[in-house]
Scaffold this motif. Structure first.
Motif, short mmCIF file in Angstrom:
data_model
loop_
_atom_site.label_atom_id
_atom_site.label_comp_id
_atom_site.label_asym_id
_atom_site.label_seq_id
_atom_site.Cartn_x
_atom_site.Cartn_y
_atom_site.Cartn_z
N ARG A 82 -6.93 8.64 -5.34
CA ARG A 82 -6.45 7.95 -6.54
C ARG A 82 -4.94 7.84 -6.55
O ARG A 82 -4.38 6.81 -6.95
N LYS A 83 -4.24 8.88 -6.12
CA LYS A 83 -2.78 8.84 -6.08
C LYS A 83 -2.25 7.88 -5.02
O LYS A 83 -1.13 7.37 -5.13
N GLY A 87 0.41 3.07 -3.55
CA GLY A 87 1.03 2.88 -2.23
C GLY A 87 0.20 2.00 -1.32
O GLY A 87 0.74 1.23 -0.52
N LEU A 88 -1.13 2.08 -1.43
CA LEU A 88 -1.99 1.23 -0.61
C LEU A 88 -1.84 -0.24 -0.97
O LEU A 88 -1.96 -1.10 -0.10
N GLY A 89 -1.57 -0.54 -2.24
CA GLY A 89 -1.34 -1.93 -2.61
C GLY A 89 -0.12 -2.50 -1.91
O GLY A 89 -0.16 -3.61 -1.38
N SER A 90 0.98 -1.74 -1.89
CA SER A 90 2.18 -2.20 -1.17
C SER A 90 1.92 -2.29 0.32
O SER A 90 2.40 -3.22 1.00
N VAL A 96 -0.54 -7.91 5.21
CA VAL A 96 -0.86 -9.33 5.14
C VAL A 96 0.32 -10.19 5.58
O VAL A 96 0.15 -11.18 6.31
N LEU A 97 1.53 -9.81 5.18
CA LEU A 97 2.71 -10.58 5.59
C LEU A 97 2.93 -10.52 7.10
O LEU A 97 3.23 -11.54 7.73
N LEU A 173 0.90 7.62 4.06
CA LEU A 173 0.66 7.46 2.62
C LEU A 173 -0.49 8.34 2.16
O LEU A 173 -0.40 9.03 1.14
N VAL A 174 -1.57 8.34 2.92
CA VAL A 174 -2.74 9.12 2.52
C VAL A 174 -2.43 10.61 2.59
O VAL A 174 -2.80 11.38 1.69
#
Length: 250
Positions: A82-83, A87-90, A96-97, A173-174
């Protein structure tokens, strides 16, 4: 037979829960899970919904998440996931970019030679996404070298940027989120072991010292009143001349 036995077990569980609320039957229907379980039991008896009852049963499995609170390690993993979501969205946006940029280059380099993989930008993005696992990279690199000499720097830079850097960024991140969740779990466990904070009592007041200070202040006030000099009253010239003449005449 197993399905009927499971349904019978759920019916028995539901009856036991309803029996526990016999003194207040309305409390049974205030619990959303009780109503949901009742719907799962009644749904197979209603035509039209009977075929889709499996979806309700799959949703019912989500309640197993409540059992994770009994296992601290599983709770830490869930809290870490959950935390890590912000960061996963960024991370997904950056991925994708990067894939889109390399897909544009791949469409320009290999669009005519390999239309099944790089015919459009969308196909190129899908091919590069599947290439993140580095499956068959040797054959792909050899086929690309036959098309253009730019295939080597293209695929090598893609492997370094996407396969290595982005993958390690995701792992970082994880792991960071899991570490924060683990520290929060340890802090919560230490707080439970320590118990509620003990209220601090104010230090005792020394009345003797306060009494002595009050006496000193009274003595200082008395001393200041004694040292205060009253200003002389103004005198007229005639009074001053008389005071001077009187000693001379005497």
């Amino acid at each position: 037979m197993i399905e009927h036995l499971c349904i019978a077990g759920f019916v028995g569980e539901l009856l036991i829960r309803f029996g526990a609320c016999l003194n207040r039957p309305s409390s049974f229907f205030r619990d959303g899970w009780n109503i949901f379980d009742l719907a799962i039991i009644v749904a197979p008896l209603i035509p039209g919904i009977r075929e889709n009852v499996t979806l309700l049963r799959l949703l019912r499995l989500a309640r197993i998440v409540r059992a994770f609170r009994l296992f601290p390690s599983l709770r830490v993993i869930l809290v870490g996931i959950r935390k890590s979501l912000p960061g996963l969205g960024s991370f997904l946006l950056i991925t994708v970019l990067v894939i889109y940029g390399y897909a544009m280059l791949g469409w320009m380099l290999f669009g005519k030679a390999e239309p099944d993989k790089y015919g459009t930008v969308g196909q190129a993005m899908l091919s590069l996404f599947l290439l993140l696992s580095l499956d068959g990279i040797t054959d792909i690199l050899e086929n690309g070298r036959d098309v253009t000499p730019w295939a080597v720097p293209y695929y090598v830079s893609y492997m370094v940027a996407a396969c290595f850097l982005l993958t390690n960024l995701l792992v970082g991140l994880v792991l960071t989120a899991l570490q924060e969740a683990h520290e929060a779990e340890q802090a919560a466990s230490r707080g439970k072991q320590a118990g509620p904070p003990i209220p601090m009592e104010p230090p005792p007041v020394d009345t003797t010292a306060h009494h002595q200070i009050a006496k000193l202040r009274e003595a200082l006030d008395a001393l200041e009143s004694q040292l205060t000099v009253t200003p002389p009253t103004p005198r007229t010239p005639e009074q001053t001349l008389q005071e001077v003449v009187r000693p001379t005449a005497s």
